[in-house]
Design a protein around this motif. Sequence first.
Motif, short mmCIF file in Angstrom:
data_model
loop_
_atom_site.label_atom_id
_atom_site.label_comp_id
_atom_site.label_asym_id
_atom_site.label_seq_id
_atom_site.Cartn_x
_atom_site.Cartn_y
_atom_site.Cartn_z
N ASP A 45 15.23 15.33 32.55
CA ASP A 45 16.58 14.82 32.32
C ASP A 45 17.20 14.55 33.68
OD1 ASP A 45 16.48 15.03 29.54
OD2 ASP A 45 17.28 17.08 29.54
N ASP A 46 18.23 13.74 33.72
CA ASP A 46 18.92 13.44 34.96
C ASP A 46 19.46 14.75 35.54
OD1 ASP A 46 21.20 12.94 36.74
OD2 ASP A 46 20.96 10.84 36.16
N PRO A 47 19.06 15.10 36.78
CA PRO A 47 19.48 16.39 37.34
C PRO A 47 21.00 16.49 37.55
CG PRO A 47 18.20 15.12 38.95
CD PRO A 47 18.18 14.35 37.66
N ALA A 48 21.65 15.37 37.82
CA ALA A 48 23.09 15.42 38.07
C ALA A 48 23.90 15.56 36.78
CB ALA A 48 23.52 14.15 38.82
N THR A 49 23.49 14.86 35.74
CA THR A 49 24.29 14.85 34.51
C THR A 49 23.64 15.58 33.34
OG1 THR A 49 23.28 12.82 33.70
CG2 THR A 49 25.19 12.58 35.16
N GLY A 50 22.32 15.82 33.44
CA GLY A 50 21.61 16.42 32.32
C GLY A 50 21.30 15.41 31.23
N ALA A 51 21.63 14.14 31.46
CA ALA A 51 21.42 13.09 30.46
C ALA A 51 19.94 12.70 30.40
CB ALA A 51 22.27 11.87 30.80
N PRO A 52 19.48 12.32 29.20
CA PRO A 52 18.08 11.93 29.04
C PRO A 52 17.84 10.43 29.29
CG PRO A 52 19.12 12.06 26.92
CD PRO A 52 20.16 12.46 27.94
N ASP A 53 18.61 9.82 30.21
CA ASP A 53 18.53 8.38 30.43
C ASP A 53 17.11 7.91 30.74
OD1 ASP A 53 21.24 8.29 30.05
OD2 ASP A 53 21.71 8.28 32.18
N LEU A 54 16.40 8.61 31.60
CA LEU A 54 15.04 8.22 31.95
C LEU A 54 14.15 8.27 30.72
CD1 LEU A 54 12.86 7.46 33.99
CD2 LEU A 54 12.62 9.89 34.53
N LYS A 55 14.27 9.33 29.94
CA LYS A 55 13.45 9.48 28.74
C LYS A 55 13.71 8.34 27.75
CE LYS A 55 13.29 14.46 29.03
NZ LYS A 55 13.07 15.67 28.31
#
Length: 141
Positions: A45-55
């Motif tokens: 997950d995005d380390p800054a936001t915790g968002a799964p954008d990459l996934k």
Amino acid sequence: MAHDGLENLMAAFDRVKAAPRKGINKALMSAAEDLASMQRHLAPDDPATGAPDLKTSIAVTGPGEQTPPYSQPGGSRVAGEHEVIVTAGNTEVRYPHLVEYGTSKTEAQPFFWPAVRLLRKSLQQRIDRAGRKAVRDAWKG
């Protein structure tokens, strides 16, 4: 009678010639979806936001479709008639390669190629089986 036998044989050859290409796309799509699923599992997950954008940017592009802009590897292109492409990244997520390989300031967090290496043999076997089955079924008519 002999003429009918020859016509039947030639028709069987024509079916066999076309069968793997028609039958293989379904197996390719299934294999690609499994690969994408494994890549999503391995992607952080995005380390800054915790968002799964990459996934969520990991996409399967089927035959004749266009891959997302800015996707890796290779950027935007159209898949061939019997080609399925798995990519990471899009217009919003332009950093998959930085995650995969790292930067001078961050460690690599490989997710794309490890999944390929992990699943390559089993996915290739599945595709091969689908091709053999398509040939067998076409031969039988």
